[in-house]
Write an enzyme that holds these catalytic residues in place. Structure first.
Site, PDB file in Angstrom:
ATOM      1  N   CYS A   1      13.098  18.137   6.337  1.00  0.00           N
ATOM      2  CA  CYS A   1      12.895  18.137   4.887  1.00  0.00           C
ATOM      3  C   CYS A   1      13.790  17.089   4.221  1.00  0.00           C
ATOM      4  CB  CYS A   1      13.105  19.538   4.325  1.00  0.00           C
ATOM      5  SG  CYS A   1      12.418  19.762   2.664  1.00  0.00           S
TER       6      CYS A   1
ATOM      7  N   HIS B   1       9.249  22.263   7.864  1.00  0.00           N
ATOM      8  CA  HIS B   1      10.332  23.093   8.397  1.00  0.00           C
ATOM      9  C   HIS B   1       9.910  23.724   9.728  1.00  0.00           C
ATOM     10  CE1 HIS B   1      13.128  23.181   4.899  1.00  0.00           C
ATOM     11  NE2 HIS B   1      12.028  22.890   4.233  1.00  0.00           N
TER      12      HIS B   1
ATOM     13  N   GLU C   1      11.656  25.088  11.936  1.00  0.00           N
ATOM     14  CA  GLU C   1      12.464  26.264  12.304  1.00  0.00           C
ATOM     15  C   GLU C   1      11.757  27.576  11.995  1.00  0.00           C
ATOM     16  OE1 GLU C   1      14.075  25.167   8.099  1.00  0.00           O
ATOM     17  OE2 GLU C   1      13.130  24.182   9.810  1.00  0.00           O
TER      18      GLU C   1
END
EC number: 6.3.4.2
Length: 545
Positions: free
Chosen positions: A379, A515, A517
């Site tokens: 990001c 993102h 994750e």
């Protein structure tokens, strides 16, 4: 199909681990072949955590459908296969907002709008809606029993138990059983008082999860059962463990899933926890270790980067290495210089908002690029890598993002709606597209270039990842940056937006606007994090030669 509900509450102190306990129980029930989901009910008055400080609240977890939710939903997705959505998390603020909107529309036909029944009915409706289509729904009530904020939620679940029937509802209460070193024993009185507090509002717990730094002895569990009116087999000891992935096995070994299945009259096979046993084995038997520096601005609360930290650990599991994470304040890089980044095997810059510490992140990206250190930008971590490359390689002095310098000469990153064309005119994108005004949220497609590193890592030409950002790469200035050597490795499904960049003449330099994750799990890992940790190991070996 009848849906069964397990309501999870906490007592004595906060941060007992209700979310982990609920997720672990859900993992066991899922391993028995049941269709399970988990909901989180937050008592705070914010409509959602999207605008809350990460230092106060921790990270904002983004679901596939673009909801900004509590970080506990990240735990849920890491433990079970069911994907969370906006139906899995709501707050007091959201409930009051909905009720007040209905009142203004006249939906209540002039009635006096009250906590009971209007607020409690709204809570019940949302819980029932979130539970549709599942065999078992775990509903975690945020906060601690006794908090004034939690009362409407507790009243709502009390009513649900009556309306749905006790044969399809269970109350599971987490409580602290502290060890008193002076007395040399654990103390059960706080648990008794916590249950008494629950009883005063009409809830009799069916299961007690006793949190302690050690196993609660059988005689103390019998005492708790007697005084709290709970069957002895439903008093579960949950001691501190060195890995949260051991908790499903710990709960199963005490027969918690059997007790629940019998209570709900569910006929299902024994739980197969072999996948979790494999995770525990990988975690306990590493072949090496790496040190990865994470340069951010919210490092005083590691929970602000919870999913990133977990995803790095998952990357370690897939490479059989222990990942040591060094949290570095980006402002320290500004004041003390890049020397503090020495001896790292890799560098990661996570997402964030605001100008504070950004120049430190830009300096970090330059240090990683110039010194051939593996780099993963997420990001804002991609945006600072782009700004750094534009400034120092593409000859675009003072390149920046309009988030930080609105009238900069080279706005290489800008608001989705405010790109400048070659003539200097502001180009406005349609607000009707799925980019959603000023914030781009949720899962979206990305097309990968065939000759890119990420294409090798993912092993697929098209991927779906989750977004949470307002600013995008400015396409109007992209040609000059690409001509200087930066590679655009992935674009949005409509080919309009830059999603991934790479530095080709570098061992491993990848930065993404999304993102990754949020989709990493201990059982499956994630291609980017697995590749990043592998690159860190290889860098370590090169440095050792």
């Amino acid at each position: 199909m009848t849906t069964n509900y397990i309501f999870v509450t906490g007592g004595v102190v906060s941060s007992l681990g209700k979310g982990i306990a609920a997720a672990s129980l859900a993992a066991i029930l899922e391993a028995r072949g049941l269709n399970v989901t988990i909901m989180k009910l937050d008592p705070y008055i914010n409509v959602d955590p999207g605008t809350m400080s990460p230092i106060q609240h921790g990270e904002v977890f983004v679901t596939e459908d673009g909801a900004e939710t509590d970080l506990d939903l990240g735990h849920y997705e890491r433990f079970i296969r069911t994907k969370m959505s906006r139906r899995n998390n709501f707050t007091t603020g959201r409930i009051y907002s909905d009720v007040l909107r209905k009142e203004r529309r006249g939906d209540y036909l002039g009635a006096t709008v009250q906590v009971i029944p209007h607020i409690t009915n709204a809570i019940k409706e949302r819980v029932l809606e979130g539970g549709e289509g599942h065999d078992v729904v775990l509903v975690e009530i945020g906060g601690t029993v006794g908090d004034i904020e939690s009362l409407p939620f507790l009243e709502a679940i009390r009513q649900m138990a009556v309306e749905i029937g006790r044969e399809h509802t269970l109350f599971m209460h987490l409580t602290l059983v502290p060890y008193m070193a002076a007395a040399g024993e654990v103390k059960t009185k706080p648990t008794q008082h916590s249950v008494k507090e629950l009883l005063s509002i009409g809830i009799q717990p069916d299961i007690l999860i006793c949190r302690s730094d050690r196993a609660v002895p059988a005689n103390e569990r019998a005492k708790i059962a007697l005084f709290c009116n709970v069957p002895e087999k439903a008093v579960i000891s949950l001691k501190d463990v060195d890995s949260i992935y051991k908790i499903p096995g710990l709960l199963k070994s005490q027969g918690l899933d059997d007790y629940i299945c019998k209570r709900f009259s569910l006929n299902c096979p024994e739980a197969n926890l072999s996948e979790w046993e494999q995770v525990i084995y990988e975690e306990a038997n590493p072949a090496g270790e790496v040190t990865i520096g994470m340069v951010g601005k919210y490092i005083e609360l590691p929970d602000a980067y919870k999913s990133v930290i977990e995803a790095l650990k998952h990357g370690g599991l897939k490479n059989r290495v222990t990942v040591n994470i060094k949290l570095i304040d980006s402002q320290d890089v500004e004041t003390r210089g890049v020397e503090i980044l020495k001896d790292l095997d890799a560098i990661l810059i996570p997402g964030g908002f605001g100008y504070r510490g950004v120049e430190g992140k830009i300096a970090t990206a330059r240090y990683a690029r110039e010194n051939n250190i593996p780099y993963l930008g997420i990001c804002l971590g991609m945006q600072v890598a782009l700004i750094e490359f534009a400034r120092n390689v593409a000859g675009m002095d003072n390149a920046n993002s309009t988030e930080f310098v609105p009238d900069c000469k080279y706005p290489v990153v800008a608001l989705i709606t405010e790109w400048r064309d070659e003539d200097g005119n502001v180009e406005v994108r349609s607000e009707k597209s799925d980019l959603g005004g000023t914030m781009r949220l949720g899962a979206q497609q990305c097309q990968l270039n065939d000759d890119s590193l990420v294409r090798q890592l993912y092993g697929a030409p098209t991927i779906v990842e989750r977004h949470r950002h307002r600013y995008e790469v400015n396409n109007m200035l992209l040609k000059q940056i690409e001509a200087a050597g930066l590679r655009v490795a992935g674009r949005s499904g409509d080919d309009q937006l830059v999603e991934i960049i790479e530095v080709p003449n570098h061992p491993w330099f990848v930065a993404c606007q999304f993102h990754p994750e949020f989709t990493s799990t201990p059982r499956d890992g994630h291609p980017l994090f697995a590749g990043f940790v592998k690159a860190a190991s290889e860098h370590q070996k090169r440095q050792a030669k």
